[in-house]
Design a protein around this motif. Structure first.
Motif, short mmCIF file in Angstrom:
data_model
loop_
_atom_site.label_atom_id
_atom_site.label_comp_id
_atom_site.label_asym_id
_atom_site.label_seq_id
_atom_site.Cartn_x
_atom_site.Cartn_y
_atom_site.Cartn_z
N GLN B 6 -32.25 -52.45 -37.96
CA GLN B 6 -30.74 -52.95 -37.89
C GLN B 6 -30.92 -51.93 -37.26
OE1 GLN B 6 -30.58 -54.72 -42.31
NE2 GLN B 6 -28.94 -55.24 -41.02
N PRO B 7 -29.03 -51.94 -36.34
CA PRO B 7 -28.37 -50.93 -35.69
C PRO B 7 -27.71 -50.64 -37.33
CG PRO B 7 -27.04 -52.82 -35.62
CD PRO B 7 -28.97 -52.81 -35.66
N ASN B 8 -27.68 -48.61 -37.27
CA ASN B 8 -26.97 -47.77 -38.41
C ASN B 8 -25.31 -48.76 -39.02
OD1 ASN B 8 -29.03 -47.11 -39.34
ND2 ASN B 8 -28.38 -44.99 -37.82
N SER B 9 -24.90 -48.81 -37.39
CA SER B 9 -23.84 -48.74 -37.60
C SER B 9 -23.48 -49.81 -36.19
CB SER B 9 -22.68 -47.97 -37.82
OG SER B 9 -22.97 -47.17 -36.60
N LEU B 20 -24.54 -59.31 -35.32
CA LEU B 20 -25.57 -58.58 -35.94
C LEU B 20 -26.93 -58.15 -36.00
CD1 LEU B 20 -23.26 -58.26 -39.24
CD2 LEU B 20 -23.89 -56.95 -37.42
N CYS B 22 -31.20 -58.10 -35.78
CA CYS B 22 -32.67 -57.26 -36.68
C CYS B 22 -33.20 -58.02 -36.21
CB CYS B 22 -31.84 -58.31 -38.13
SG CYS B 22 -33.07 -57.94 -39.25
N THR B 106 -26.77 -52.32 -42.06
CA THR B 106 -25.68 -52.32 -40.17
C THR B 106 -24.15 -51.97 -41.22
OG1 THR B 106 -27.24 -53.42 -39.00
CG2 THR B 106 -24.96 -52.89 -38.64
#
Lengths: 115, 112
Positions: B6-9, B20, B22, B106
Motif C-alpha cells: 500500500q502507499p504510505n500516505s 485507496l 492495495c 496507508t
C-alpha cells in the motif's frame, strides 16, 4: 454491549516487574487475540485463542503468557518486563460467523511503558 | 502468508471520493481481502471484506480486480472523521479469524 474492554488504559513498569493486562468481551465470541503495536508500525500478533481452554502462539510470543479459562476473558501476562515490551497492546475478539465473516472487534488498547 | 503493498500516505479533500489502492500479486485463490482502519489513539475497526466480487456496505465499497492481484477501497465522500490509517489484509480461508497480519497501512489525511 460494552464490546471489548481492556484494563488498565496506561501502565508504567520497571524492568523485571510482572503484570497482567486484562481483556474481556461480552459478545460471546469464540476467538480472542492479543496484538502489540510499536510506534509507526502495524499490529503484530502475540497470542490467540479459538475457544476456552485453547491458546496458541502468534508472531511475537516471547515474554508473554496467556490462558483462556472462560469465553469472556483473555488475560495477557508479562513475566519479566523489558524495555523492548514498551508498546500499545490491543485485544480483539471475533467468531466463526457463517459466510466466513471473521470480523474482528478491537478494544481501546493499553499503553505500556517499561523503564 | 501473501503480502500486500500500500502507499504510505494519501491526501484527500473533504466531501470528495477517495480511492485507496492495495496490491497483492501473490494472492491465492482462497485468500479473502479485508480492510481495517485505525483512527488516532484507537484500536482498528473493520471496514469491509471480499473474495472475488465487488462489495458495498454503509462505510465503503471494495473493488477487486478481475485477476484479484489488486483491490481498491473506495470512500464515496470523505469526511474529517475518515482520517486514519487504512490496512489491507489478506486472510486465508483456512486461517483462524483471530490471526490477521497487519502491514504498515496507508495514512489518509483529509483536508477541510
Amino acid at each position: 454491549n460494552a464490546g471489548v474492554t481492556q484494563t488498565p488504559k496506561f501502565q508504567v513498569l520497571k524492568t523485571g516487574q510482572s503484570m497482567t493486562l486484562q481483556c474481556a468481551q461480552d459478545m460471546n465470541h469464540e476467538y480472542m487475540s492479543w496484538y502489540r503495536q510499536d510506534p509507526g508500525m502495524g499490529l503484530r500478533l502475540i497470542h490467540y485463542s479459538v475457544g476456552a481452554g485453547i491458546t496458541d502462539q502468534g508472531e511475537v510470543p516471547n515474554g508473554y503468557n496467556v490462558s483462556r479459562s472462560t469465553t469472556e476473558d483473555f488475560p495477557l501476562r508479562l513475566l519479566s518486563a523489558a524495555p523492548s515490551q514498551t508498546s500499545v497492546y490491543f485485544c480483539a475478539s471475533s467468531y466463526p460467523a457463517g459466510g466466513n465473516s471473521y470480523e474482528q472487534y478491537f478494544g481501546p488498547g493499553t499503553r505500556l511503558t517499561v523503564t | 502468508d501473501a503480502k500486500t503493498t500500500q502507499p504510505n500516505s494519501m491526501e484527500s479533500n473533504e466531501e470528495e471520493p477517495v480511492h485507496l489502492p492495495c496490491n497483492h500479486s501473490t494472492i491465492s485463490g482462497t485468500d479473502y481481502i479485508h480492510w481495517y482502519r485505525q483512527l488516532p489513539s484507537q484500536g482498528p475497526e473493520y471496514v469491509i471484506h471480499g473474495l472475488t466480487s465487488n462489495v458495498n456496505n454503509r462505510m465503503a465499497s471494495l473493488a477487486i480486480a478481475e485477476d484479484r492481484k489488486s483491490s481498491t477501497l473506495i470512500l464515496h465522500r470523505a469526511t474529517l472523521r475518515d482520517a486514519a490509517v487504512y490496512y489491507c489484509i489478506l486472510r486465508s480461508a483456512g486461517t483462524s479469524g483471530s490471526r490477521l497480519t497487519f502491514g504498515e497501512g496507508t495514512q489518509l489525511t483529509v483536508n477541510p
